[in-house]
Design an enzyme around this catalytic site. Structure first.
Site, PDB file in Angstrom:
ATOM      1  N   ARG A 129       0.824  -1.231   0.000  1.00  0.00           N
ATOM      2  CA  ARG A 129       0.000   0.000   0.000  1.00  0.00           C
ATOM      3  C   ARG A 129       0.846   1.265   0.000  1.00  0.00           C
ATOM      4  O   ARG A 129       0.394   2.329   0.404  1.00  0.00           O
ATOM      5  CB  ARG A 129      -0.978   0.027   1.182  1.00  0.00           C
ATOM      6  N   LYS A 151       3.152  11.520 -11.199  1.00  0.00           N
ATOM      7  CA  LYS A 151       2.270  10.720 -12.057  1.00  0.00           C
ATOM      8  C   LYS A 151       2.982   9.408 -12.362  1.00  0.00           C
ATOM      9  O   LYS A 151       4.101   9.412 -12.887  1.00  0.00           O
ATOM     10  CB  LYS A 151       1.963  11.456 -13.366  1.00  0.00           C
ATOM     11  N   GLU A 193       9.791  19.365 -24.632  1.00  0.00           N
ATOM     12  CA  GLU A 193       9.102  19.629 -23.352  1.00  0.00           C
ATOM     13  C   GLU A 193       9.696  20.864 -22.673  1.00  0.00           C
ATOM     14  O   GLU A 193       9.012  21.563 -21.945  1.00  0.00           O
ATOM     15  CB  GLU A 193       9.185  18.401 -22.426  1.00  0.00           C
ATOM     16  N   LYS A 235       7.631  23.276 -13.493  1.00  0.00           N
ATOM     17  CA  LYS A 235       6.810  22.094 -13.200  1.00  0.00           C
ATOM     18  C   LYS A 235       6.502  22.010 -11.710  1.00  0.00           C
ATOM     19  O   LYS A 235       5.379  21.710 -11.307  1.00  0.00           O
ATOM     20  CB  LYS A 235       7.506  20.823 -13.688  1.00  0.00           C
ATOM     21  N   GLU A 245      -4.303  17.493 -10.699  1.00  0.00           N
ATOM     22  CA  GLU A 245      -4.897  17.963 -11.953  1.00  0.00           C
ATOM     23  C   GLU A 245      -6.403  18.148 -11.827  1.00  0.00           C
ATOM     24  O   GLU A 245      -7.176  17.649 -12.650  1.00  0.00           O
ATOM     25  CB  GLU A 245      -4.553  16.979 -13.085  1.00  0.00           C
ATOM     26  N   ARG A 250      -2.656  22.194 -13.665  1.00  0.00           N
ATOM     27  CA  ARG A 250      -1.698  21.179 -14.105  1.00  0.00           C
ATOM     28  C   ARG A 250      -1.976  20.742 -15.540  1.00  0.00           C
ATOM     29  O   ARG A 250      -1.067  20.346 -16.272  1.00  0.00           O
ATOM     30  CB  ARG A 250      -1.718  19.968 -13.153  1.00  0.00           C
ATOM     31  N   ASN A 254      -0.256  19.854 -20.505  1.00  0.00           N
ATOM     32  CA  ASN A 254      -0.602  19.014 -21.653  1.00  0.00           C
ATOM     33  C   ASN A 254      -0.603  19.792 -22.962  1.00  0.00           C
ATOM     34  O   ASN A 254      -1.102  19.291 -23.987  1.00  0.00           O
ATOM     35  CB  ASN A 254      -1.991  18.377 -21.439  1.00  0.00           C
ATOM     36  N   HIS A 257      -0.320  18.125 -26.343  1.00  0.00           N
ATOM     37  CA  HIS A 257      -0.467  16.684 -26.157  1.00  0.00           C
ATOM     38  C   HIS A 257      -1.715  16.103 -26.827  1.00  0.00           C
ATOM     39  O   HIS A 257      -1.726  14.930 -27.177  1.00  0.00           O
ATOM     40  CB  HIS A 257      -0.443  16.329 -24.667  1.00  0.00           C
ATOM     41  N   HIS A 261      -1.016  13.384 -29.305  1.00  0.00           N
ATOM     42  CA  HIS A 261      -1.468  12.023 -29.039  1.00  0.00           C
ATOM     43  C   HIS A 261      -2.104  11.413 -30.289  1.00  0.00           C
ATOM     44  O   HIS A 261      -1.891  10.240 -30.608  1.00  0.00           O
ATOM     45  CB  HIS A 261      -2.466  12.041 -27.872  1.00  0.00           C
ATOM     46  N   HIS A 275       7.561  10.524 -28.553  1.00  0.00           N
ATOM     47  CA  HIS A 275       6.568  11.322 -27.825  1.00  0.00           C
ATOM     48  C   HIS A 275       6.890  12.824 -27.898  1.00  0.00           C
ATOM     49  O   HIS A 275       6.024  13.646 -28.209  1.00  0.00           O
ATOM     50  CB  HIS A 275       6.498  10.853 -26.368  1.00  0.00           C
TER      51      HIS A 275
HETATM   52  N1  GLY Z   1       3.436  15.280 -17.821  1.00  0.00           N
HETATM   53  C1  GLY Z   1       2.350  16.073 -17.396  1.00  0.00           C
HETATM   54  C2  GLY Z   1       2.163  16.094 -15.928  1.00  0.00           C
HETATM   55  O1  GLY Z   1       3.026  15.660 -15.203  1.00  0.00           O
HETATM   56  O2  GLY Z   1       1.144  16.533 -15.471  1.00  0.00           O
END
Ligand code: GLY
Length: 379
Positions: A129, A151, A193, A235, A245, A250, A254, A257, A261, A275
């Site tokens: 956990r 993430k 990025e 960031k 998010e 946040r 994107n 993206h 995508h 990517h």
């Molecule tokens: N890569 C986008 C984020 O970390 O929210």
């Protein structure tokens, strides 16, 4: 042992706050930099899960530093590529960690790019956990993006990153020396990025990159450190404001993206389009689509496209030879995680260079018509 010169960037998340250290040679000093997380391994091996290439390039540096304080490493190799972010890999890795006797107060070390970081992060989110982990990102893309912010995810047959968790690392060591051995194409993909942070929220940084991008890409030490640290600061600020998010803040990360995508899906998520390359093209499309809506000056959209093209990244979808139309690309977008039940898809667009916002009124038919035009732009 002398401490490596580094910049510390704090990700402020209350009791889950942590530092991201940026500097050259941090991995040579891991025994000092990660000391609080190594203590429990006295008499046991330190688990390091590594991309096989990253281990080949940096494994000895880590082993030497850890051996200076008597630590040995238990290595776990991960094959490069998205295929390693699977249920099978997760099962194998968690079984291995359980066999090692990992406890909830232990930290697992992740050495490599986003694939290793995402896999290890998710394994650590669910192992007993939740146990701790330390990110040792070795690609530009993972240093400026995926290793920071918690993430974590694996892929499934339904798509990328659909099974995962928010689980913050306890420390990130972004050793810029690891970028010396990064192939140029991957360096450029990560640089997309970096440009993103300028385009989405920092016009001055974007302008700095317009002048200094070639130095960053040539791995000039000062320029590279500035670019990596400025990106991580951006960031860290955004993650601190909107960790999960939920507020829309946040989601600005994107930018590029949604279009990107669709391009990745059309090219089969393959080496045909990395990517970061898809994000670069996606940012050009987002800028031009913003101009089509009258929200961004056409000259600014072309400034963004030029910065991307001049860094050697793809900037024209017409040159991808995709043999598809705009409708087909929009159909890929309909599978986007961000697609809402009402049939709308929020798009990150630009009001200015350095000013991204989320548009919720985008008509997908109009996007298809716009993409048809872009697919015809001459090379
Ligand atoms: N890569 C986008 C984020 O970390 O929210």
């Amino acid at each position: 042992m002398a401490l490596t010169n580094s910049t510390a960037i704090r990700v402020e998340l209350g009791g889950r706050s942590y530092d991201v250290l940026v500097g050259r040679g941090l991995l040579d000093d891991i025994v000092v930099q990660a000391r609080p997380f190594l203590g429990p391994y006295a008499g046991r091996k330190v688990p390091i899960v590594a991309d096989v290439n990253a281990r080949e390039h940096h494994g000895k540096r880590l082993a030497r530093s850890l051996a200076s304080d008597g630590y040995e490493i238990a290595w776990y190799d991960v094959a490069p590529g998205e295929g390693s972010k699977s249920w099978e890999s997760l099962e194998r890795l968690t079984d291995w960690l359980l066999d090692l006797g990992i406890t909830r107060s232990d930290h697992v070390f992740a050495l490599g790019g986003g694939v290793v970081g995402d896999l290890v992060g998710f394994a650590c989110a669910i192992l007993k956990r939740g146990c701790g982990f330390v990110q040792l990102p070795t690609t530009l893309l993972s240093q400026v993006d995926s290793s920071v912010g918690g993430k974590t995810a694996i892929n499934t047959r339904s798509g990328k990153n659909l099974i995962g968790a928010f689980h913050q690392p306890s420390l990130v060591l972004a050793d810029t020396q690891t970028l010396d051995t990064l192939p140029d194409r991957e360096m450029r993909a990560g640089y997309a990025e970096v440009l993103k942070y300028g385009l989405l929220g920092d016009e001055a940084f974007f302008a700095w990159l317009e002048s200094n991008g070639p130095d960053v890409l040539a791995r000039n030490r000062e320029a590279l450190t500035h670019a990596v640290a400025t990106s991580i600061e951006a960031k860290a600020r955004i993650v601190a404001e909107d960790e999960r998010e939920t507020s829309g803040r946040r989601a600005l990360l994107n930018l590029g993206h949604t279009f990107g995508h669709a391009l990745e899906a059309e090219t089969g998520f393959s080496d045909r389009l990395l990517h970061g390359e898809a994000v670069a093209l996606g940012m050009v499309l987002a800028a031009r689509y913003s101009a089509r809506r009258g929200e961004l000056a056409a000259a600014d959209a072309e400034r963004a496209a030029q910065a991307i093209a001049e860094s050697g990244l793809p900037s024209e979808i017409a040159n991808l030879d995709m043999k598809c139309d705009g409708k087909r690309l929009v159909d890929h977008m309909r599978h986007d995680k961000k697609m809402e039940a009402a049939g709308t898809l929020p798009f990150l667009l630009l009001k200015g260079l350095g000013e991204a916002y989320m548009a919720r009124d985008v008509d997908l038919g109009d996007v298809a018509a716009f993409l048809d035009e872009q697919l015809k732009v001459p090379a």
